[in-house]
Design a protein around this motif. Structure first.
Motif, PDB file in Angstrom:
ATOM      1  N   VAL A 269       8.503  -1.898  -3.637  1.00  0.00           N
ATOM      2  CA  VAL A 269       8.109  -2.489  -2.363  1.00  0.00           C
ATOM      3  C   VAL A 269       9.334  -2.978  -1.583  1.00  0.00           C
ATOM      4  N   GLU A 270      10.368  -3.425  -2.287  1.00  0.00           N
ATOM      5  CA  GLU A 270      11.587  -3.886  -1.614  1.00  0.00           C
ATOM      6  C   GLU A 270      12.216  -2.766  -0.796  1.00  0.00           C
ATOM      7  N   GLU A 271      12.208  -1.566  -1.353  1.00  0.00           N
ATOM      8  CA  GLU A 271      12.753  -0.395  -0.664  1.00  0.00           C
ATOM      9  C   GLU A 271      11.916  -0.070   0.584  1.00  0.00           C
ATOM     10  N   ILE A 272      10.612  -0.178   0.454  1.00  0.00           N
ATOM     11  CA  ILE A 272       9.702   0.114   1.566  1.00  0.00           C
ATOM     12  C   ILE A 272       9.866  -0.910   2.683  1.00  0.00           C
ATOM     13  N   LEU A 273      10.060  -2.171   2.330  1.00  0.00           N
ATOM     14  CA  LEU A 273      10.248  -3.222   3.345  1.00  0.00           C
ATOM     15  C   LEU A 273      11.420  -2.901   4.267  1.00  0.00           C
ATOM     16  N   VAL A 274      12.511  -2.427   3.685  1.00  0.00           N
ATOM     17  CA  VAL A 274      13.696  -2.076   4.474  1.00  0.00           C
ATOM     18  C   VAL A 274      13.441  -0.780   5.242  1.00  0.00           C
ATOM     19  N   GLU A 275      12.901   0.212   4.565  1.00  0.00           N
ATOM     20  CA  GLU A 275      12.677   1.517   5.185  1.00  0.00           C
ATOM     21  C   GLU A 275      11.749   1.418   6.402  1.00  0.00           C
ATOM     22  N   MET A 276      10.717   0.584   6.294  1.00  0.00           N
ATOM     23  CA  MET A 276       9.748   0.455   7.388  1.00  0.00           C
ATOM     24  C   MET A 276      10.220  -0.525   8.468  1.00  0.00           C
ATOM     25  N   GLY A 277      11.370  -1.173   8.241  1.00  0.00           N
ATOM     26  CA  GLY A 277      11.944  -2.045   9.253  1.00  0.00           C
ATOM     27  C   GLY A 277      11.407  -3.469   9.266  1.00  0.00           C
ATOM     28  N   PHE A 278      10.703  -3.881   8.209  1.00  0.00           N
ATOM     29  CA  PHE A 278      10.213  -5.259   8.145  1.00  0.00           C
ATOM     30  C   PHE A 278      11.365  -6.233   7.925  1.00  0.00           C
ATOM     31  N   ILE A 279      12.385  -5.792   7.202  1.00  0.00           N
ATOM     32  CA  ILE A 279      13.598  -6.582   6.996  1.00  0.00           C
ATOM     33  C   ILE A 279      14.802  -5.648   7.062  1.00  0.00           C
ATOM     34  N   THR A 280      15.967  -6.237   7.269  1.00  0.00           N
ATOM     35  CA  THR A 280      17.206  -5.455   7.274  1.00  0.00           C
ATOM     36  C   THR A 280      17.781  -5.411   5.853  1.00  0.00           C
ATOM     37  N   GLN A 281      18.737  -4.533   5.652  1.00  0.00           N
ATOM     38  CA  GLN A 281      19.404  -4.473   4.352  1.00  0.00           C
ATOM     39  C   GLN A 281      20.137  -5.786   4.074  1.00  0.00           C
ATOM     40  N   ASP A 282      20.712  -6.403   5.112  1.00  0.00           N
ATOM     41  CA  ASP A 282      21.374  -7.703   4.940  1.00  0.00           C
ATOM     42  C   ASP A 282      20.383  -8.764   4.469  1.00  0.00           C
TER      43      ASP A 282
ATOM     44  N   ARG B 262       0.838  -1.210   0.000  1.00  0.00           N
ATOM     45  CA  ARG B 262       0.000   0.000   0.000  1.00  0.00           C
ATOM     46  C   ARG B 262       0.871   1.258   0.000  1.00  0.00           C
ATOM     47  N   VAL B 263       1.900   1.266   0.859  1.00  0.00           N
ATOM     48  CA  VAL B 263       2.799   2.424   0.931  1.00  0.00           C
ATOM     49  C   VAL B 263       3.559   2.582  -0.386  1.00  0.00           C
ATOM     50  N   ALA B 264       4.025   1.477  -0.943  1.00  0.00           N
ATOM     51  CA  ALA B 264       4.783   1.519  -2.200  1.00  0.00           C
ATOM     52  C   ALA B 264       3.922   2.061  -3.332  1.00  0.00           C
ATOM     53  N   GLU B 265       2.665   1.651  -3.370  1.00  0.00           N
ATOM     54  CA  GLU B 265       1.763   2.117  -4.427  1.00  0.00           C
ATOM     55  C   GLU B 265       1.522   3.622  -4.313  1.00  0.00           C
ATOM     56  N   LYS B 266       1.304   4.094  -3.085  1.00  0.00           N
ATOM     57  CA  LYS B 266       1.058   5.524  -2.869  1.00  0.00           C
ATOM     58  C   LYS B 266       2.300   6.361  -3.184  1.00  0.00           C
ATOM     59  N   SER B 267       3.459   5.847  -2.812  1.00  0.00           N
ATOM     60  CA  SER B 267       4.697   6.607  -2.987  1.00  0.00           C
ATOM     61  C   SER B 267       5.372   6.360  -4.333  1.00  0.00           C
ATOM     62  N   LYS B 268       4.840   5.371  -5.083  1.00  0.00           N
ATOM     63  CA  LYS B 268       5.414   4.995  -6.388  1.00  0.00           C
ATOM     64  C   LYS B 268       6.886   4.607  -6.268  1.00  0.00           C
ATOM     65  N   ARG B 269       7.176   3.858  -5.194  1.00  0.00           N
ATOM     66  CA  ARG B 269       8.534   3.360  -4.956  1.00  0.00           C
ATOM     67  C   ARG B 269       8.483   1.836  -4.877  1.00  0.00           C
TER      68      ARG B 269
END
Length: 116
Positions: free
Chosen positions: A40-53, A31-38
Motif C-alpha cells: 500500500v505504501e507503494e500505491i500511495l506514492v504512485e497514485m499521488g496521495f503522498i510524495t516520495q519525500d 483496494r488497489v494494493a490488494e488487487k495488484s498484490k503490491r
C-alpha cells in the motif's frame, strides 16, 4: 510523539496521524494494493496521495530518525562559488586540457591534480 511510540506505529498509521493521508484515500489505495498484490505504501506514492519525500519522512519517524531535505539547509554562497570554480577546473583537466600549476607540474601522471 515519543520515539518508542513511533517505532510501534506502521508507516500508514504515521501518515494518518500526521494528516498526510486521509482514511478515504487510504481505503482507495488499499483496494488497489490488494488487487495488484503490491504494498500500500507503494500505491500511495504512485497514485499521488503522498510524495516520495513524505514516505521517506514517515519511514524516518517510524525508526526515530530525523528527515532533512538538503534544499532546506542554507549554504554559504562562497562555498557554492568555490565548488563551481573547482569543478570547472576538474572538468577542464579531465578533458585533456591540463593546466600548468605552480612548481611546473602538469598533474597528468595520475589523472588528477590538487587545485588551489
Amino acid at each position: 510523539m515519543a520515539i518508542a511510540q513511533q517505532t510501534k506505529d506502521s508507516i500508514v498509521q504515521i501518515l494518518l496521524k500526521t494528516g498526510k493521508i486521509s482514511q478515504s484515500g487510504l481505503n482507495e489505495c488499499c483496494r488497489v494494493a490488494e488487487k495488484s498484490k503490491r504494498p500500500v505504501e507503494e500505491i500511495l506514492v504512485e497514485m499521488g496521495f503522498i510524495t516520495q519525500d513524505e514516505m521517506t519522512e514517515a519511514r524516518g519517524r517510524q525508526i526515530g530518525v530525523a528527515f532533512l531535505r538538503i534544499a532546506d539547509i542554507p549554504v554559504d554562497p562562497d562555498i557554492i562559488e568555490d565548488t563551481r570554480r573547482d569543478s570547472q577546473k576538474v572538468l577542464r583537466f579531465s578533458s585533456g586540457h591540463a593546466e600548468q600549476h605552480p612548481g611546473g607540474s602538469y598533474g597528468r601522471s595520475y589523472g588528477y591534480q590538487r587545485f588551489r
